[in-house]
Enzyme design. Structure first.
Site, PDB file in Angstrom:
ATOM      1  N   SER A   1       0.805  -1.229   0.000  1.00  0.00           N
ATOM      2  CA  SER A   1       0.000   0.000   0.000  1.00  0.00           C
ATOM      3  C   SER A   1       0.835   1.274   0.000  1.00  0.00           C
ATOM      4  O   SER A   1       0.304   2.351  -0.274  1.00  0.00           O
ATOM      5  CB  SER A   1      -0.927   0.034   1.217  1.00  0.00           C
ATOM      6  OG  SER A   1      -1.955  -0.899   1.064  1.00  0.00           O
TER       7      SER A   1
ATOM      8  N   LYS B   1       0.611   3.344  -2.991  1.00  0.00           N
ATOM      9  CA  LYS B   1      -0.545   4.202  -3.274  1.00  0.00           C
ATOM     10  C   LYS B   1      -0.179   5.683  -3.258  1.00  0.00           C
ATOM     11  O   LYS B   1      -0.801   6.490  -3.950  1.00  0.00           O
ATOM     12  CB  LYS B   1      -1.654   3.951  -2.244  1.00  0.00           C
ATOM     13  CG  LYS B   1      -2.288   2.569  -2.327  1.00  0.00           C
ATOM     14  CD  LYS B   1      -3.189   2.323  -1.112  1.00  0.00           C
ATOM     15  CE  LYS B   1      -3.816   0.943  -1.147  1.00  0.00           C
ATOM     16  NZ  LYS B   1      -4.528   0.652   0.127  1.00  0.00           N
TER      17      LYS B   1
ATOM     18  N   TYR C   1      -2.851  -2.413 -10.707  1.00  0.00           N
ATOM     19  CA  TYR C   1      -2.850  -2.200  -9.257  1.00  0.00           C
ATOM     20  C   TYR C   1      -2.037  -3.272  -8.519  1.00  0.00           C
ATOM     21  O   TYR C   1      -1.246  -2.964  -7.629  1.00  0.00           O
ATOM     22  CB  TYR C   1      -4.302  -2.169  -8.759  1.00  0.00           C
ATOM     23  CG  TYR C   1      -4.432  -2.015  -7.272  1.00  0.00           C
ATOM     24  CD1 TYR C   1      -4.096  -0.821  -6.627  1.00  0.00           C
ATOM     25  CD2 TYR C   1      -4.903  -3.065  -6.490  1.00  0.00           C
ATOM     26  CE1 TYR C   1      -4.218  -0.692  -5.256  1.00  0.00           C
ATOM     27  CE2 TYR C   1      -5.032  -2.932  -5.107  1.00  0.00           C
ATOM     28  CZ  TYR C   1      -4.680  -1.753  -4.500  1.00  0.00           C
ATOM     29  OH  TYR C   1      -4.802  -1.618  -3.138  1.00  0.00           O
TER      30      TYR C   1
ATOM     31  N   TYR D   1      -4.838   3.265   7.544  1.00  0.00           N
ATOM     32  CA  TYR D   1      -6.118   2.577   7.675  1.00  0.00           C
ATOM     33  C   TYR D   1      -6.923   3.252   8.778  1.00  0.00           C
ATOM     34  O   TYR D   1      -6.974   4.469   8.867  1.00  0.00           O
ATOM     35  CB  TYR D   1      -5.914   1.072   7.910  1.00  0.00           C
ATOM     36  CG  TYR D   1      -4.937   0.485   6.920  1.00  0.00           C
ATOM     37  CD1 TYR D   1      -5.281   0.373   5.566  1.00  0.00           C
ATOM     38  CD2 TYR D   1      -3.662   0.091   7.311  1.00  0.00           C
ATOM     39  CE1 TYR D   1      -4.380  -0.140   4.640  1.00  0.00           C
ATOM     40  CE2 TYR D   1      -2.758  -0.427   6.395  1.00  0.00           C
ATOM     41  CZ  TYR D   1      -3.115  -0.530   5.061  1.00  0.00           C
ATOM     42  OH  TYR D   1      -2.228  -1.021   4.158  1.00  0.00           O
TER      43      TYR D   1
ATOM     44  N   VAL E   1       1.054  -3.685   3.992  1.00  0.00           N
ATOM     45  CA  VAL E   1       0.956  -4.978   4.673  1.00  0.00           C
ATOM     46  C   VAL E   1       2.213  -5.827   4.506  1.00  0.00           C
ATOM     47  O   VAL E   1       2.343  -6.874   5.138  1.00  0.00           O
ATOM     48  CB  VAL E   1      -0.264  -5.810   4.216  1.00  0.00           C
ATOM     49  CG1 VAL E   1      -1.563  -5.151   4.669  1.00  0.00           C
ATOM     50  CG2 VAL E   1      -0.245  -6.058   2.738  1.00  0.00           C
TER      51      VAL E   1
END
Lengths: 304, 304, 304, 304
Positions: free
Chosen positions: B64, B67, B189, B240, B258
């Site tokens: 992530s 991102k 992705y 998160y 993660v």
């Protein structure tokens, strides 16, 4: 003794004058082409008499009405084990159909919302040898009618536009509540929804739920206890987030589809089907809901 | 003047003694094989000094963290039009990531939750000629490092197990907020998430956010206004549903993945990256969170 | 012809042997003192015959069962205008009773959840001259029984501990869906819930819903259309978030209360009441639910 | 060196020409009477310089801005035990403020939403001898200003119309997260919200958060670690569901109130307060938000 034919005609005449503010479902392109002014009603008594008005013998795509038939087949095949994978509670709001799945760890609220029906389709895929063929045969046996078929064009139309159903199926898969491949389950599901029937055929198909599990040819397909449970689910969950309203206004177990069909029944008494393709904002047939409300009001026949 | 090397070593020593109650992410099989006891920290000052301890030069999947880099590229390409398709508010609970999409008509809450990052991937697919190649080149330019690559095995591992991401992408498609095909967007992705870096490379990549849009080679990639906005999003949405906690305990814009990596930065001052693969229940690196909390406490360096 | 007395006795014997895993409601201190092993069942046929077992003539606090009686009175007083202030849809989850109010702008989902019943109490306060006295008289007329009364101790007990109801009433007030003062509405509401009845009295009170609006003394209190609607609401909403389960297992309109009572009915046929104070995790009587499931299974009498 | 006075004047001139589409908060009657065209800005540097434009010395009701001051006092009194009763995460949507409480078992999402601030008020009630007097003295010490007072008329106005706050407090009580009586906690809460200040006084009061816990008279009221945490909470939670947007556009910790005030700060650098009573649809001052956005854009001073 009630004059059913006269009652159906009164309802038909009255609704033909009603301003139809419903809208044809446009999200499935193949459904968008149906003329908006269609209206058919068919009534079949448990004793075998049949009454009909309007476009009752014109075929349409039964869509979500098929969920009751697939539920019946799955219940017949696996019995109460079914309820480990899907609950039997009404779903409340429309806005949160996937959020409910998230809140409840991948157990759909009931078998008549899309995610629940997708789990049922998965069960059928796991237990039927030739799923699409076998399921169609089950429907043909219930109706004693070999002309009933899938509409491949509609099934394909849903396959390329049904992103919400792909979302639901993938979420079920993520929660471990889908055994077969997403593509295979949805192929089956889009086919079951594409089945074409007219109002009379629908009253034949749902005869089994009004007659303790026996179809129109008196063959026992389900136990009376299974039928009782399926009727309860139809009553509490059969009309999206308008289930309470339908129970309140009409008072019969039933199921609607976005093709504009509705089928309902009074146990031990009759099955009735209506077709009018324009939908109210909740996704149920605008005129069909009114037809059934008038029918139970005029006849004073309801489960309550 | 702070002795950064000594501080990093103190933290490393202290955390090596800490009982690590975190768990390796197991839902991506390829990530499950990483040894749990790895711990690396790399600090890079805006002035160019570098400090390192432990496994800081071992590569891992940034997941992530990517991102933020895809957001930077998309922001660079389309400017503020980006915010028509994704919001900039924190997302609250974990349980409702798809329900938020439903409530908010397909506009993801922010670009750092999965659904938001999928929209960003869609933007890149629409604007880059060779999306995967061009995006990798962007990351290589930021880091001035040609060795950075995708990990095809990890990308493939996510492709066959990423049902939640398929659910999100299909739901976005249903809402009309995905222009390219679900399969194509997710292929991109899953590749961006599979990028392998070590802690030092991460501090190089995020240097641009600490230095008003200029990368380590002093090339201007983003405006200082864009950088300010990306930092704000990292602070409010980067962890998160533990974003508030991270702002509260650490007080730096940052992003976790993660794979066990975390990168954070103090504008005009430094970038810092940690790697420790076991995650706390919220999905953030158990030891990494503590390392950064100790670092800002010991140095008294935070944005607050 | 069914031997109802024998059937009730069979059920009673079987349930006395069942391990009762239910729990007495403890949040209302006055209710916590009731012995857990109580079990009574009373059946009244529409033709006037009565059958009874166990503790059927022992009085208990009817609690939420009173919501159906207050709904009946309000419906009688204001007719269909009632539905401008409260909806008729099942409520789904328990967790979100106030969140639903927030989502739906202060219109309670149905009149049988607490917020809906508080709106109904507000309606009665606005339309009755001496609300508490007049409502009690309505219940006494339905049952033809002057001994039925409020339990002031239980009402007071709820007044000092009913913070959830104060929260709901204030939220309704904030949305403009409460005309009287919060304190006054809740004083009425806590009194209606405190009414004491035994199982036989409950079957008397609910006779009106099985007999087209006529009470046991054949006085017409409600139209048959109103009764149909109230029965529909009981079926879809009468058992908190276990309404679907009750429809599915039992198949009768009914209502439960946290005092351990349940009353149910088959239109044109019978009313039945059970009392067993220990509750299942959903707040419905643990043994009462089973008693009714056994009753409809043994007699094959249900609306489905 | 920046010419702050010129910058404030530019902003003032530009905003005076802006079409003000905001609306005065009408739900508290006493607030509804304030002229819509008011606009004041006050800037105070950490070094002591002050700059002012427009209506910066006119007093208004600080409303929710008081939540930061009550949080500071409670944090000072009980330390990190505070976080057992209230979380530090952003709250997401507006629609669900009570539903979040329900989902999270009575633990408010953060101390700056109403339910969280009510818990903080409860803490102060339990720990202060003369709560209203002692809290006012704390504010007077921070500002070194004895003229600051409650506005009894506004407090009373909220008491008779604040049904949402009664709902929240009762729900907290139901969950066991309120130790004192609902009436007493809300009496304190409505008073803290009614405090009157002008922009300059606000910059004095919040000086402590820009200066490592020392007030304008250099008295240490909070530790620098406590200040860091409070600033983090302001940044992530200070602007209702527009917190992300404010971080994104302005990039400063701050807090708004429905009286039209906003106060923000750059640690180690300045505090700034604006007042313009008309609110945008999210409940934040329409012109105040723009004033601060212009200020950080023109000065390039933000935490990012």
């Amino acid at each position: 003794m009630l004059n059913y034919q006269a009652i159906l005609e009164e309802i038909h005449t009255s609704l033909k004058k009603t301003k139809n503010t419903g809208e044809i479902a446009s999200y499935i392109p193949e459904l968008a082409n149906v003329p908006k002014n269609k209206l058919g009603i068919h009534l079949q008594l448990i004793t075998g008499e049949n009454y009909s008005v309007g476009d009752a013998s014109e075929k349409f795509s039964i869509q979500s009405i098929s969920k009751v038939l697939s539920l019946a087949k799955a219940f017949q095949l696996v019995g109460n084990d079914l309820w480990k994978r899907v609950d039997v509670e009404p779903s409340g709001n429309p806005f949160n159909h996937l959020s409910l799945l998230e809140l409840e760890d991948g157990i759909p609220r009931n078998p008549l919302i899309n995610s629940g029906a997708i789990v049922i389709a998965d069960v059928l895929l796991s237990h039927l040898k030739n799923p699409k063929e076998d399921f169609l045969n089950f429907v043909r046996e219930l109706t004693h009618d070999e002309t009933i078929s899938y509409n491949e064009k509609i099934a394909e139309s849903e396959r390329v536009t049904g992103f919400n159903n792909y979302a639901a199926a993938n979420l079920l898969k993520a929660y471990g509540n889908l055994q077969n491949k997403v593509e295979d389950v949805l192929d089956f599901y889009f086919h079951q929804c594409s089945i074409m029937m007219d109002c009379r055929q629908l009253t034949n198909a749902f005869f089994v739920f009004a007659h303790k599990g026996k179809c129109i040819k008196d063959v026992q397909h389900l136990t009376s206890s299974q039928v009782k449970r399926i009727n309860a689910i139809m009553l509490t969950c059969g009309f999206y987030d308008e289930a309470g309203e339908f129970a309140f206004e009409v008072g019969l177990p039933g199921k609607s589809g976005v093709g504009g069909g509705i089928v309902a029944l009074l146990p031990h008494c009759f099955t009735i089907a209506t077709w009018a393709p324009a939908l109210n904002p909740k996704g149920n047939s605008f005129l069909g809901m009114q037809a059934l409300e008038q029918f139970t009001t005029k006849t004073k026949l309801s489960i309550f």
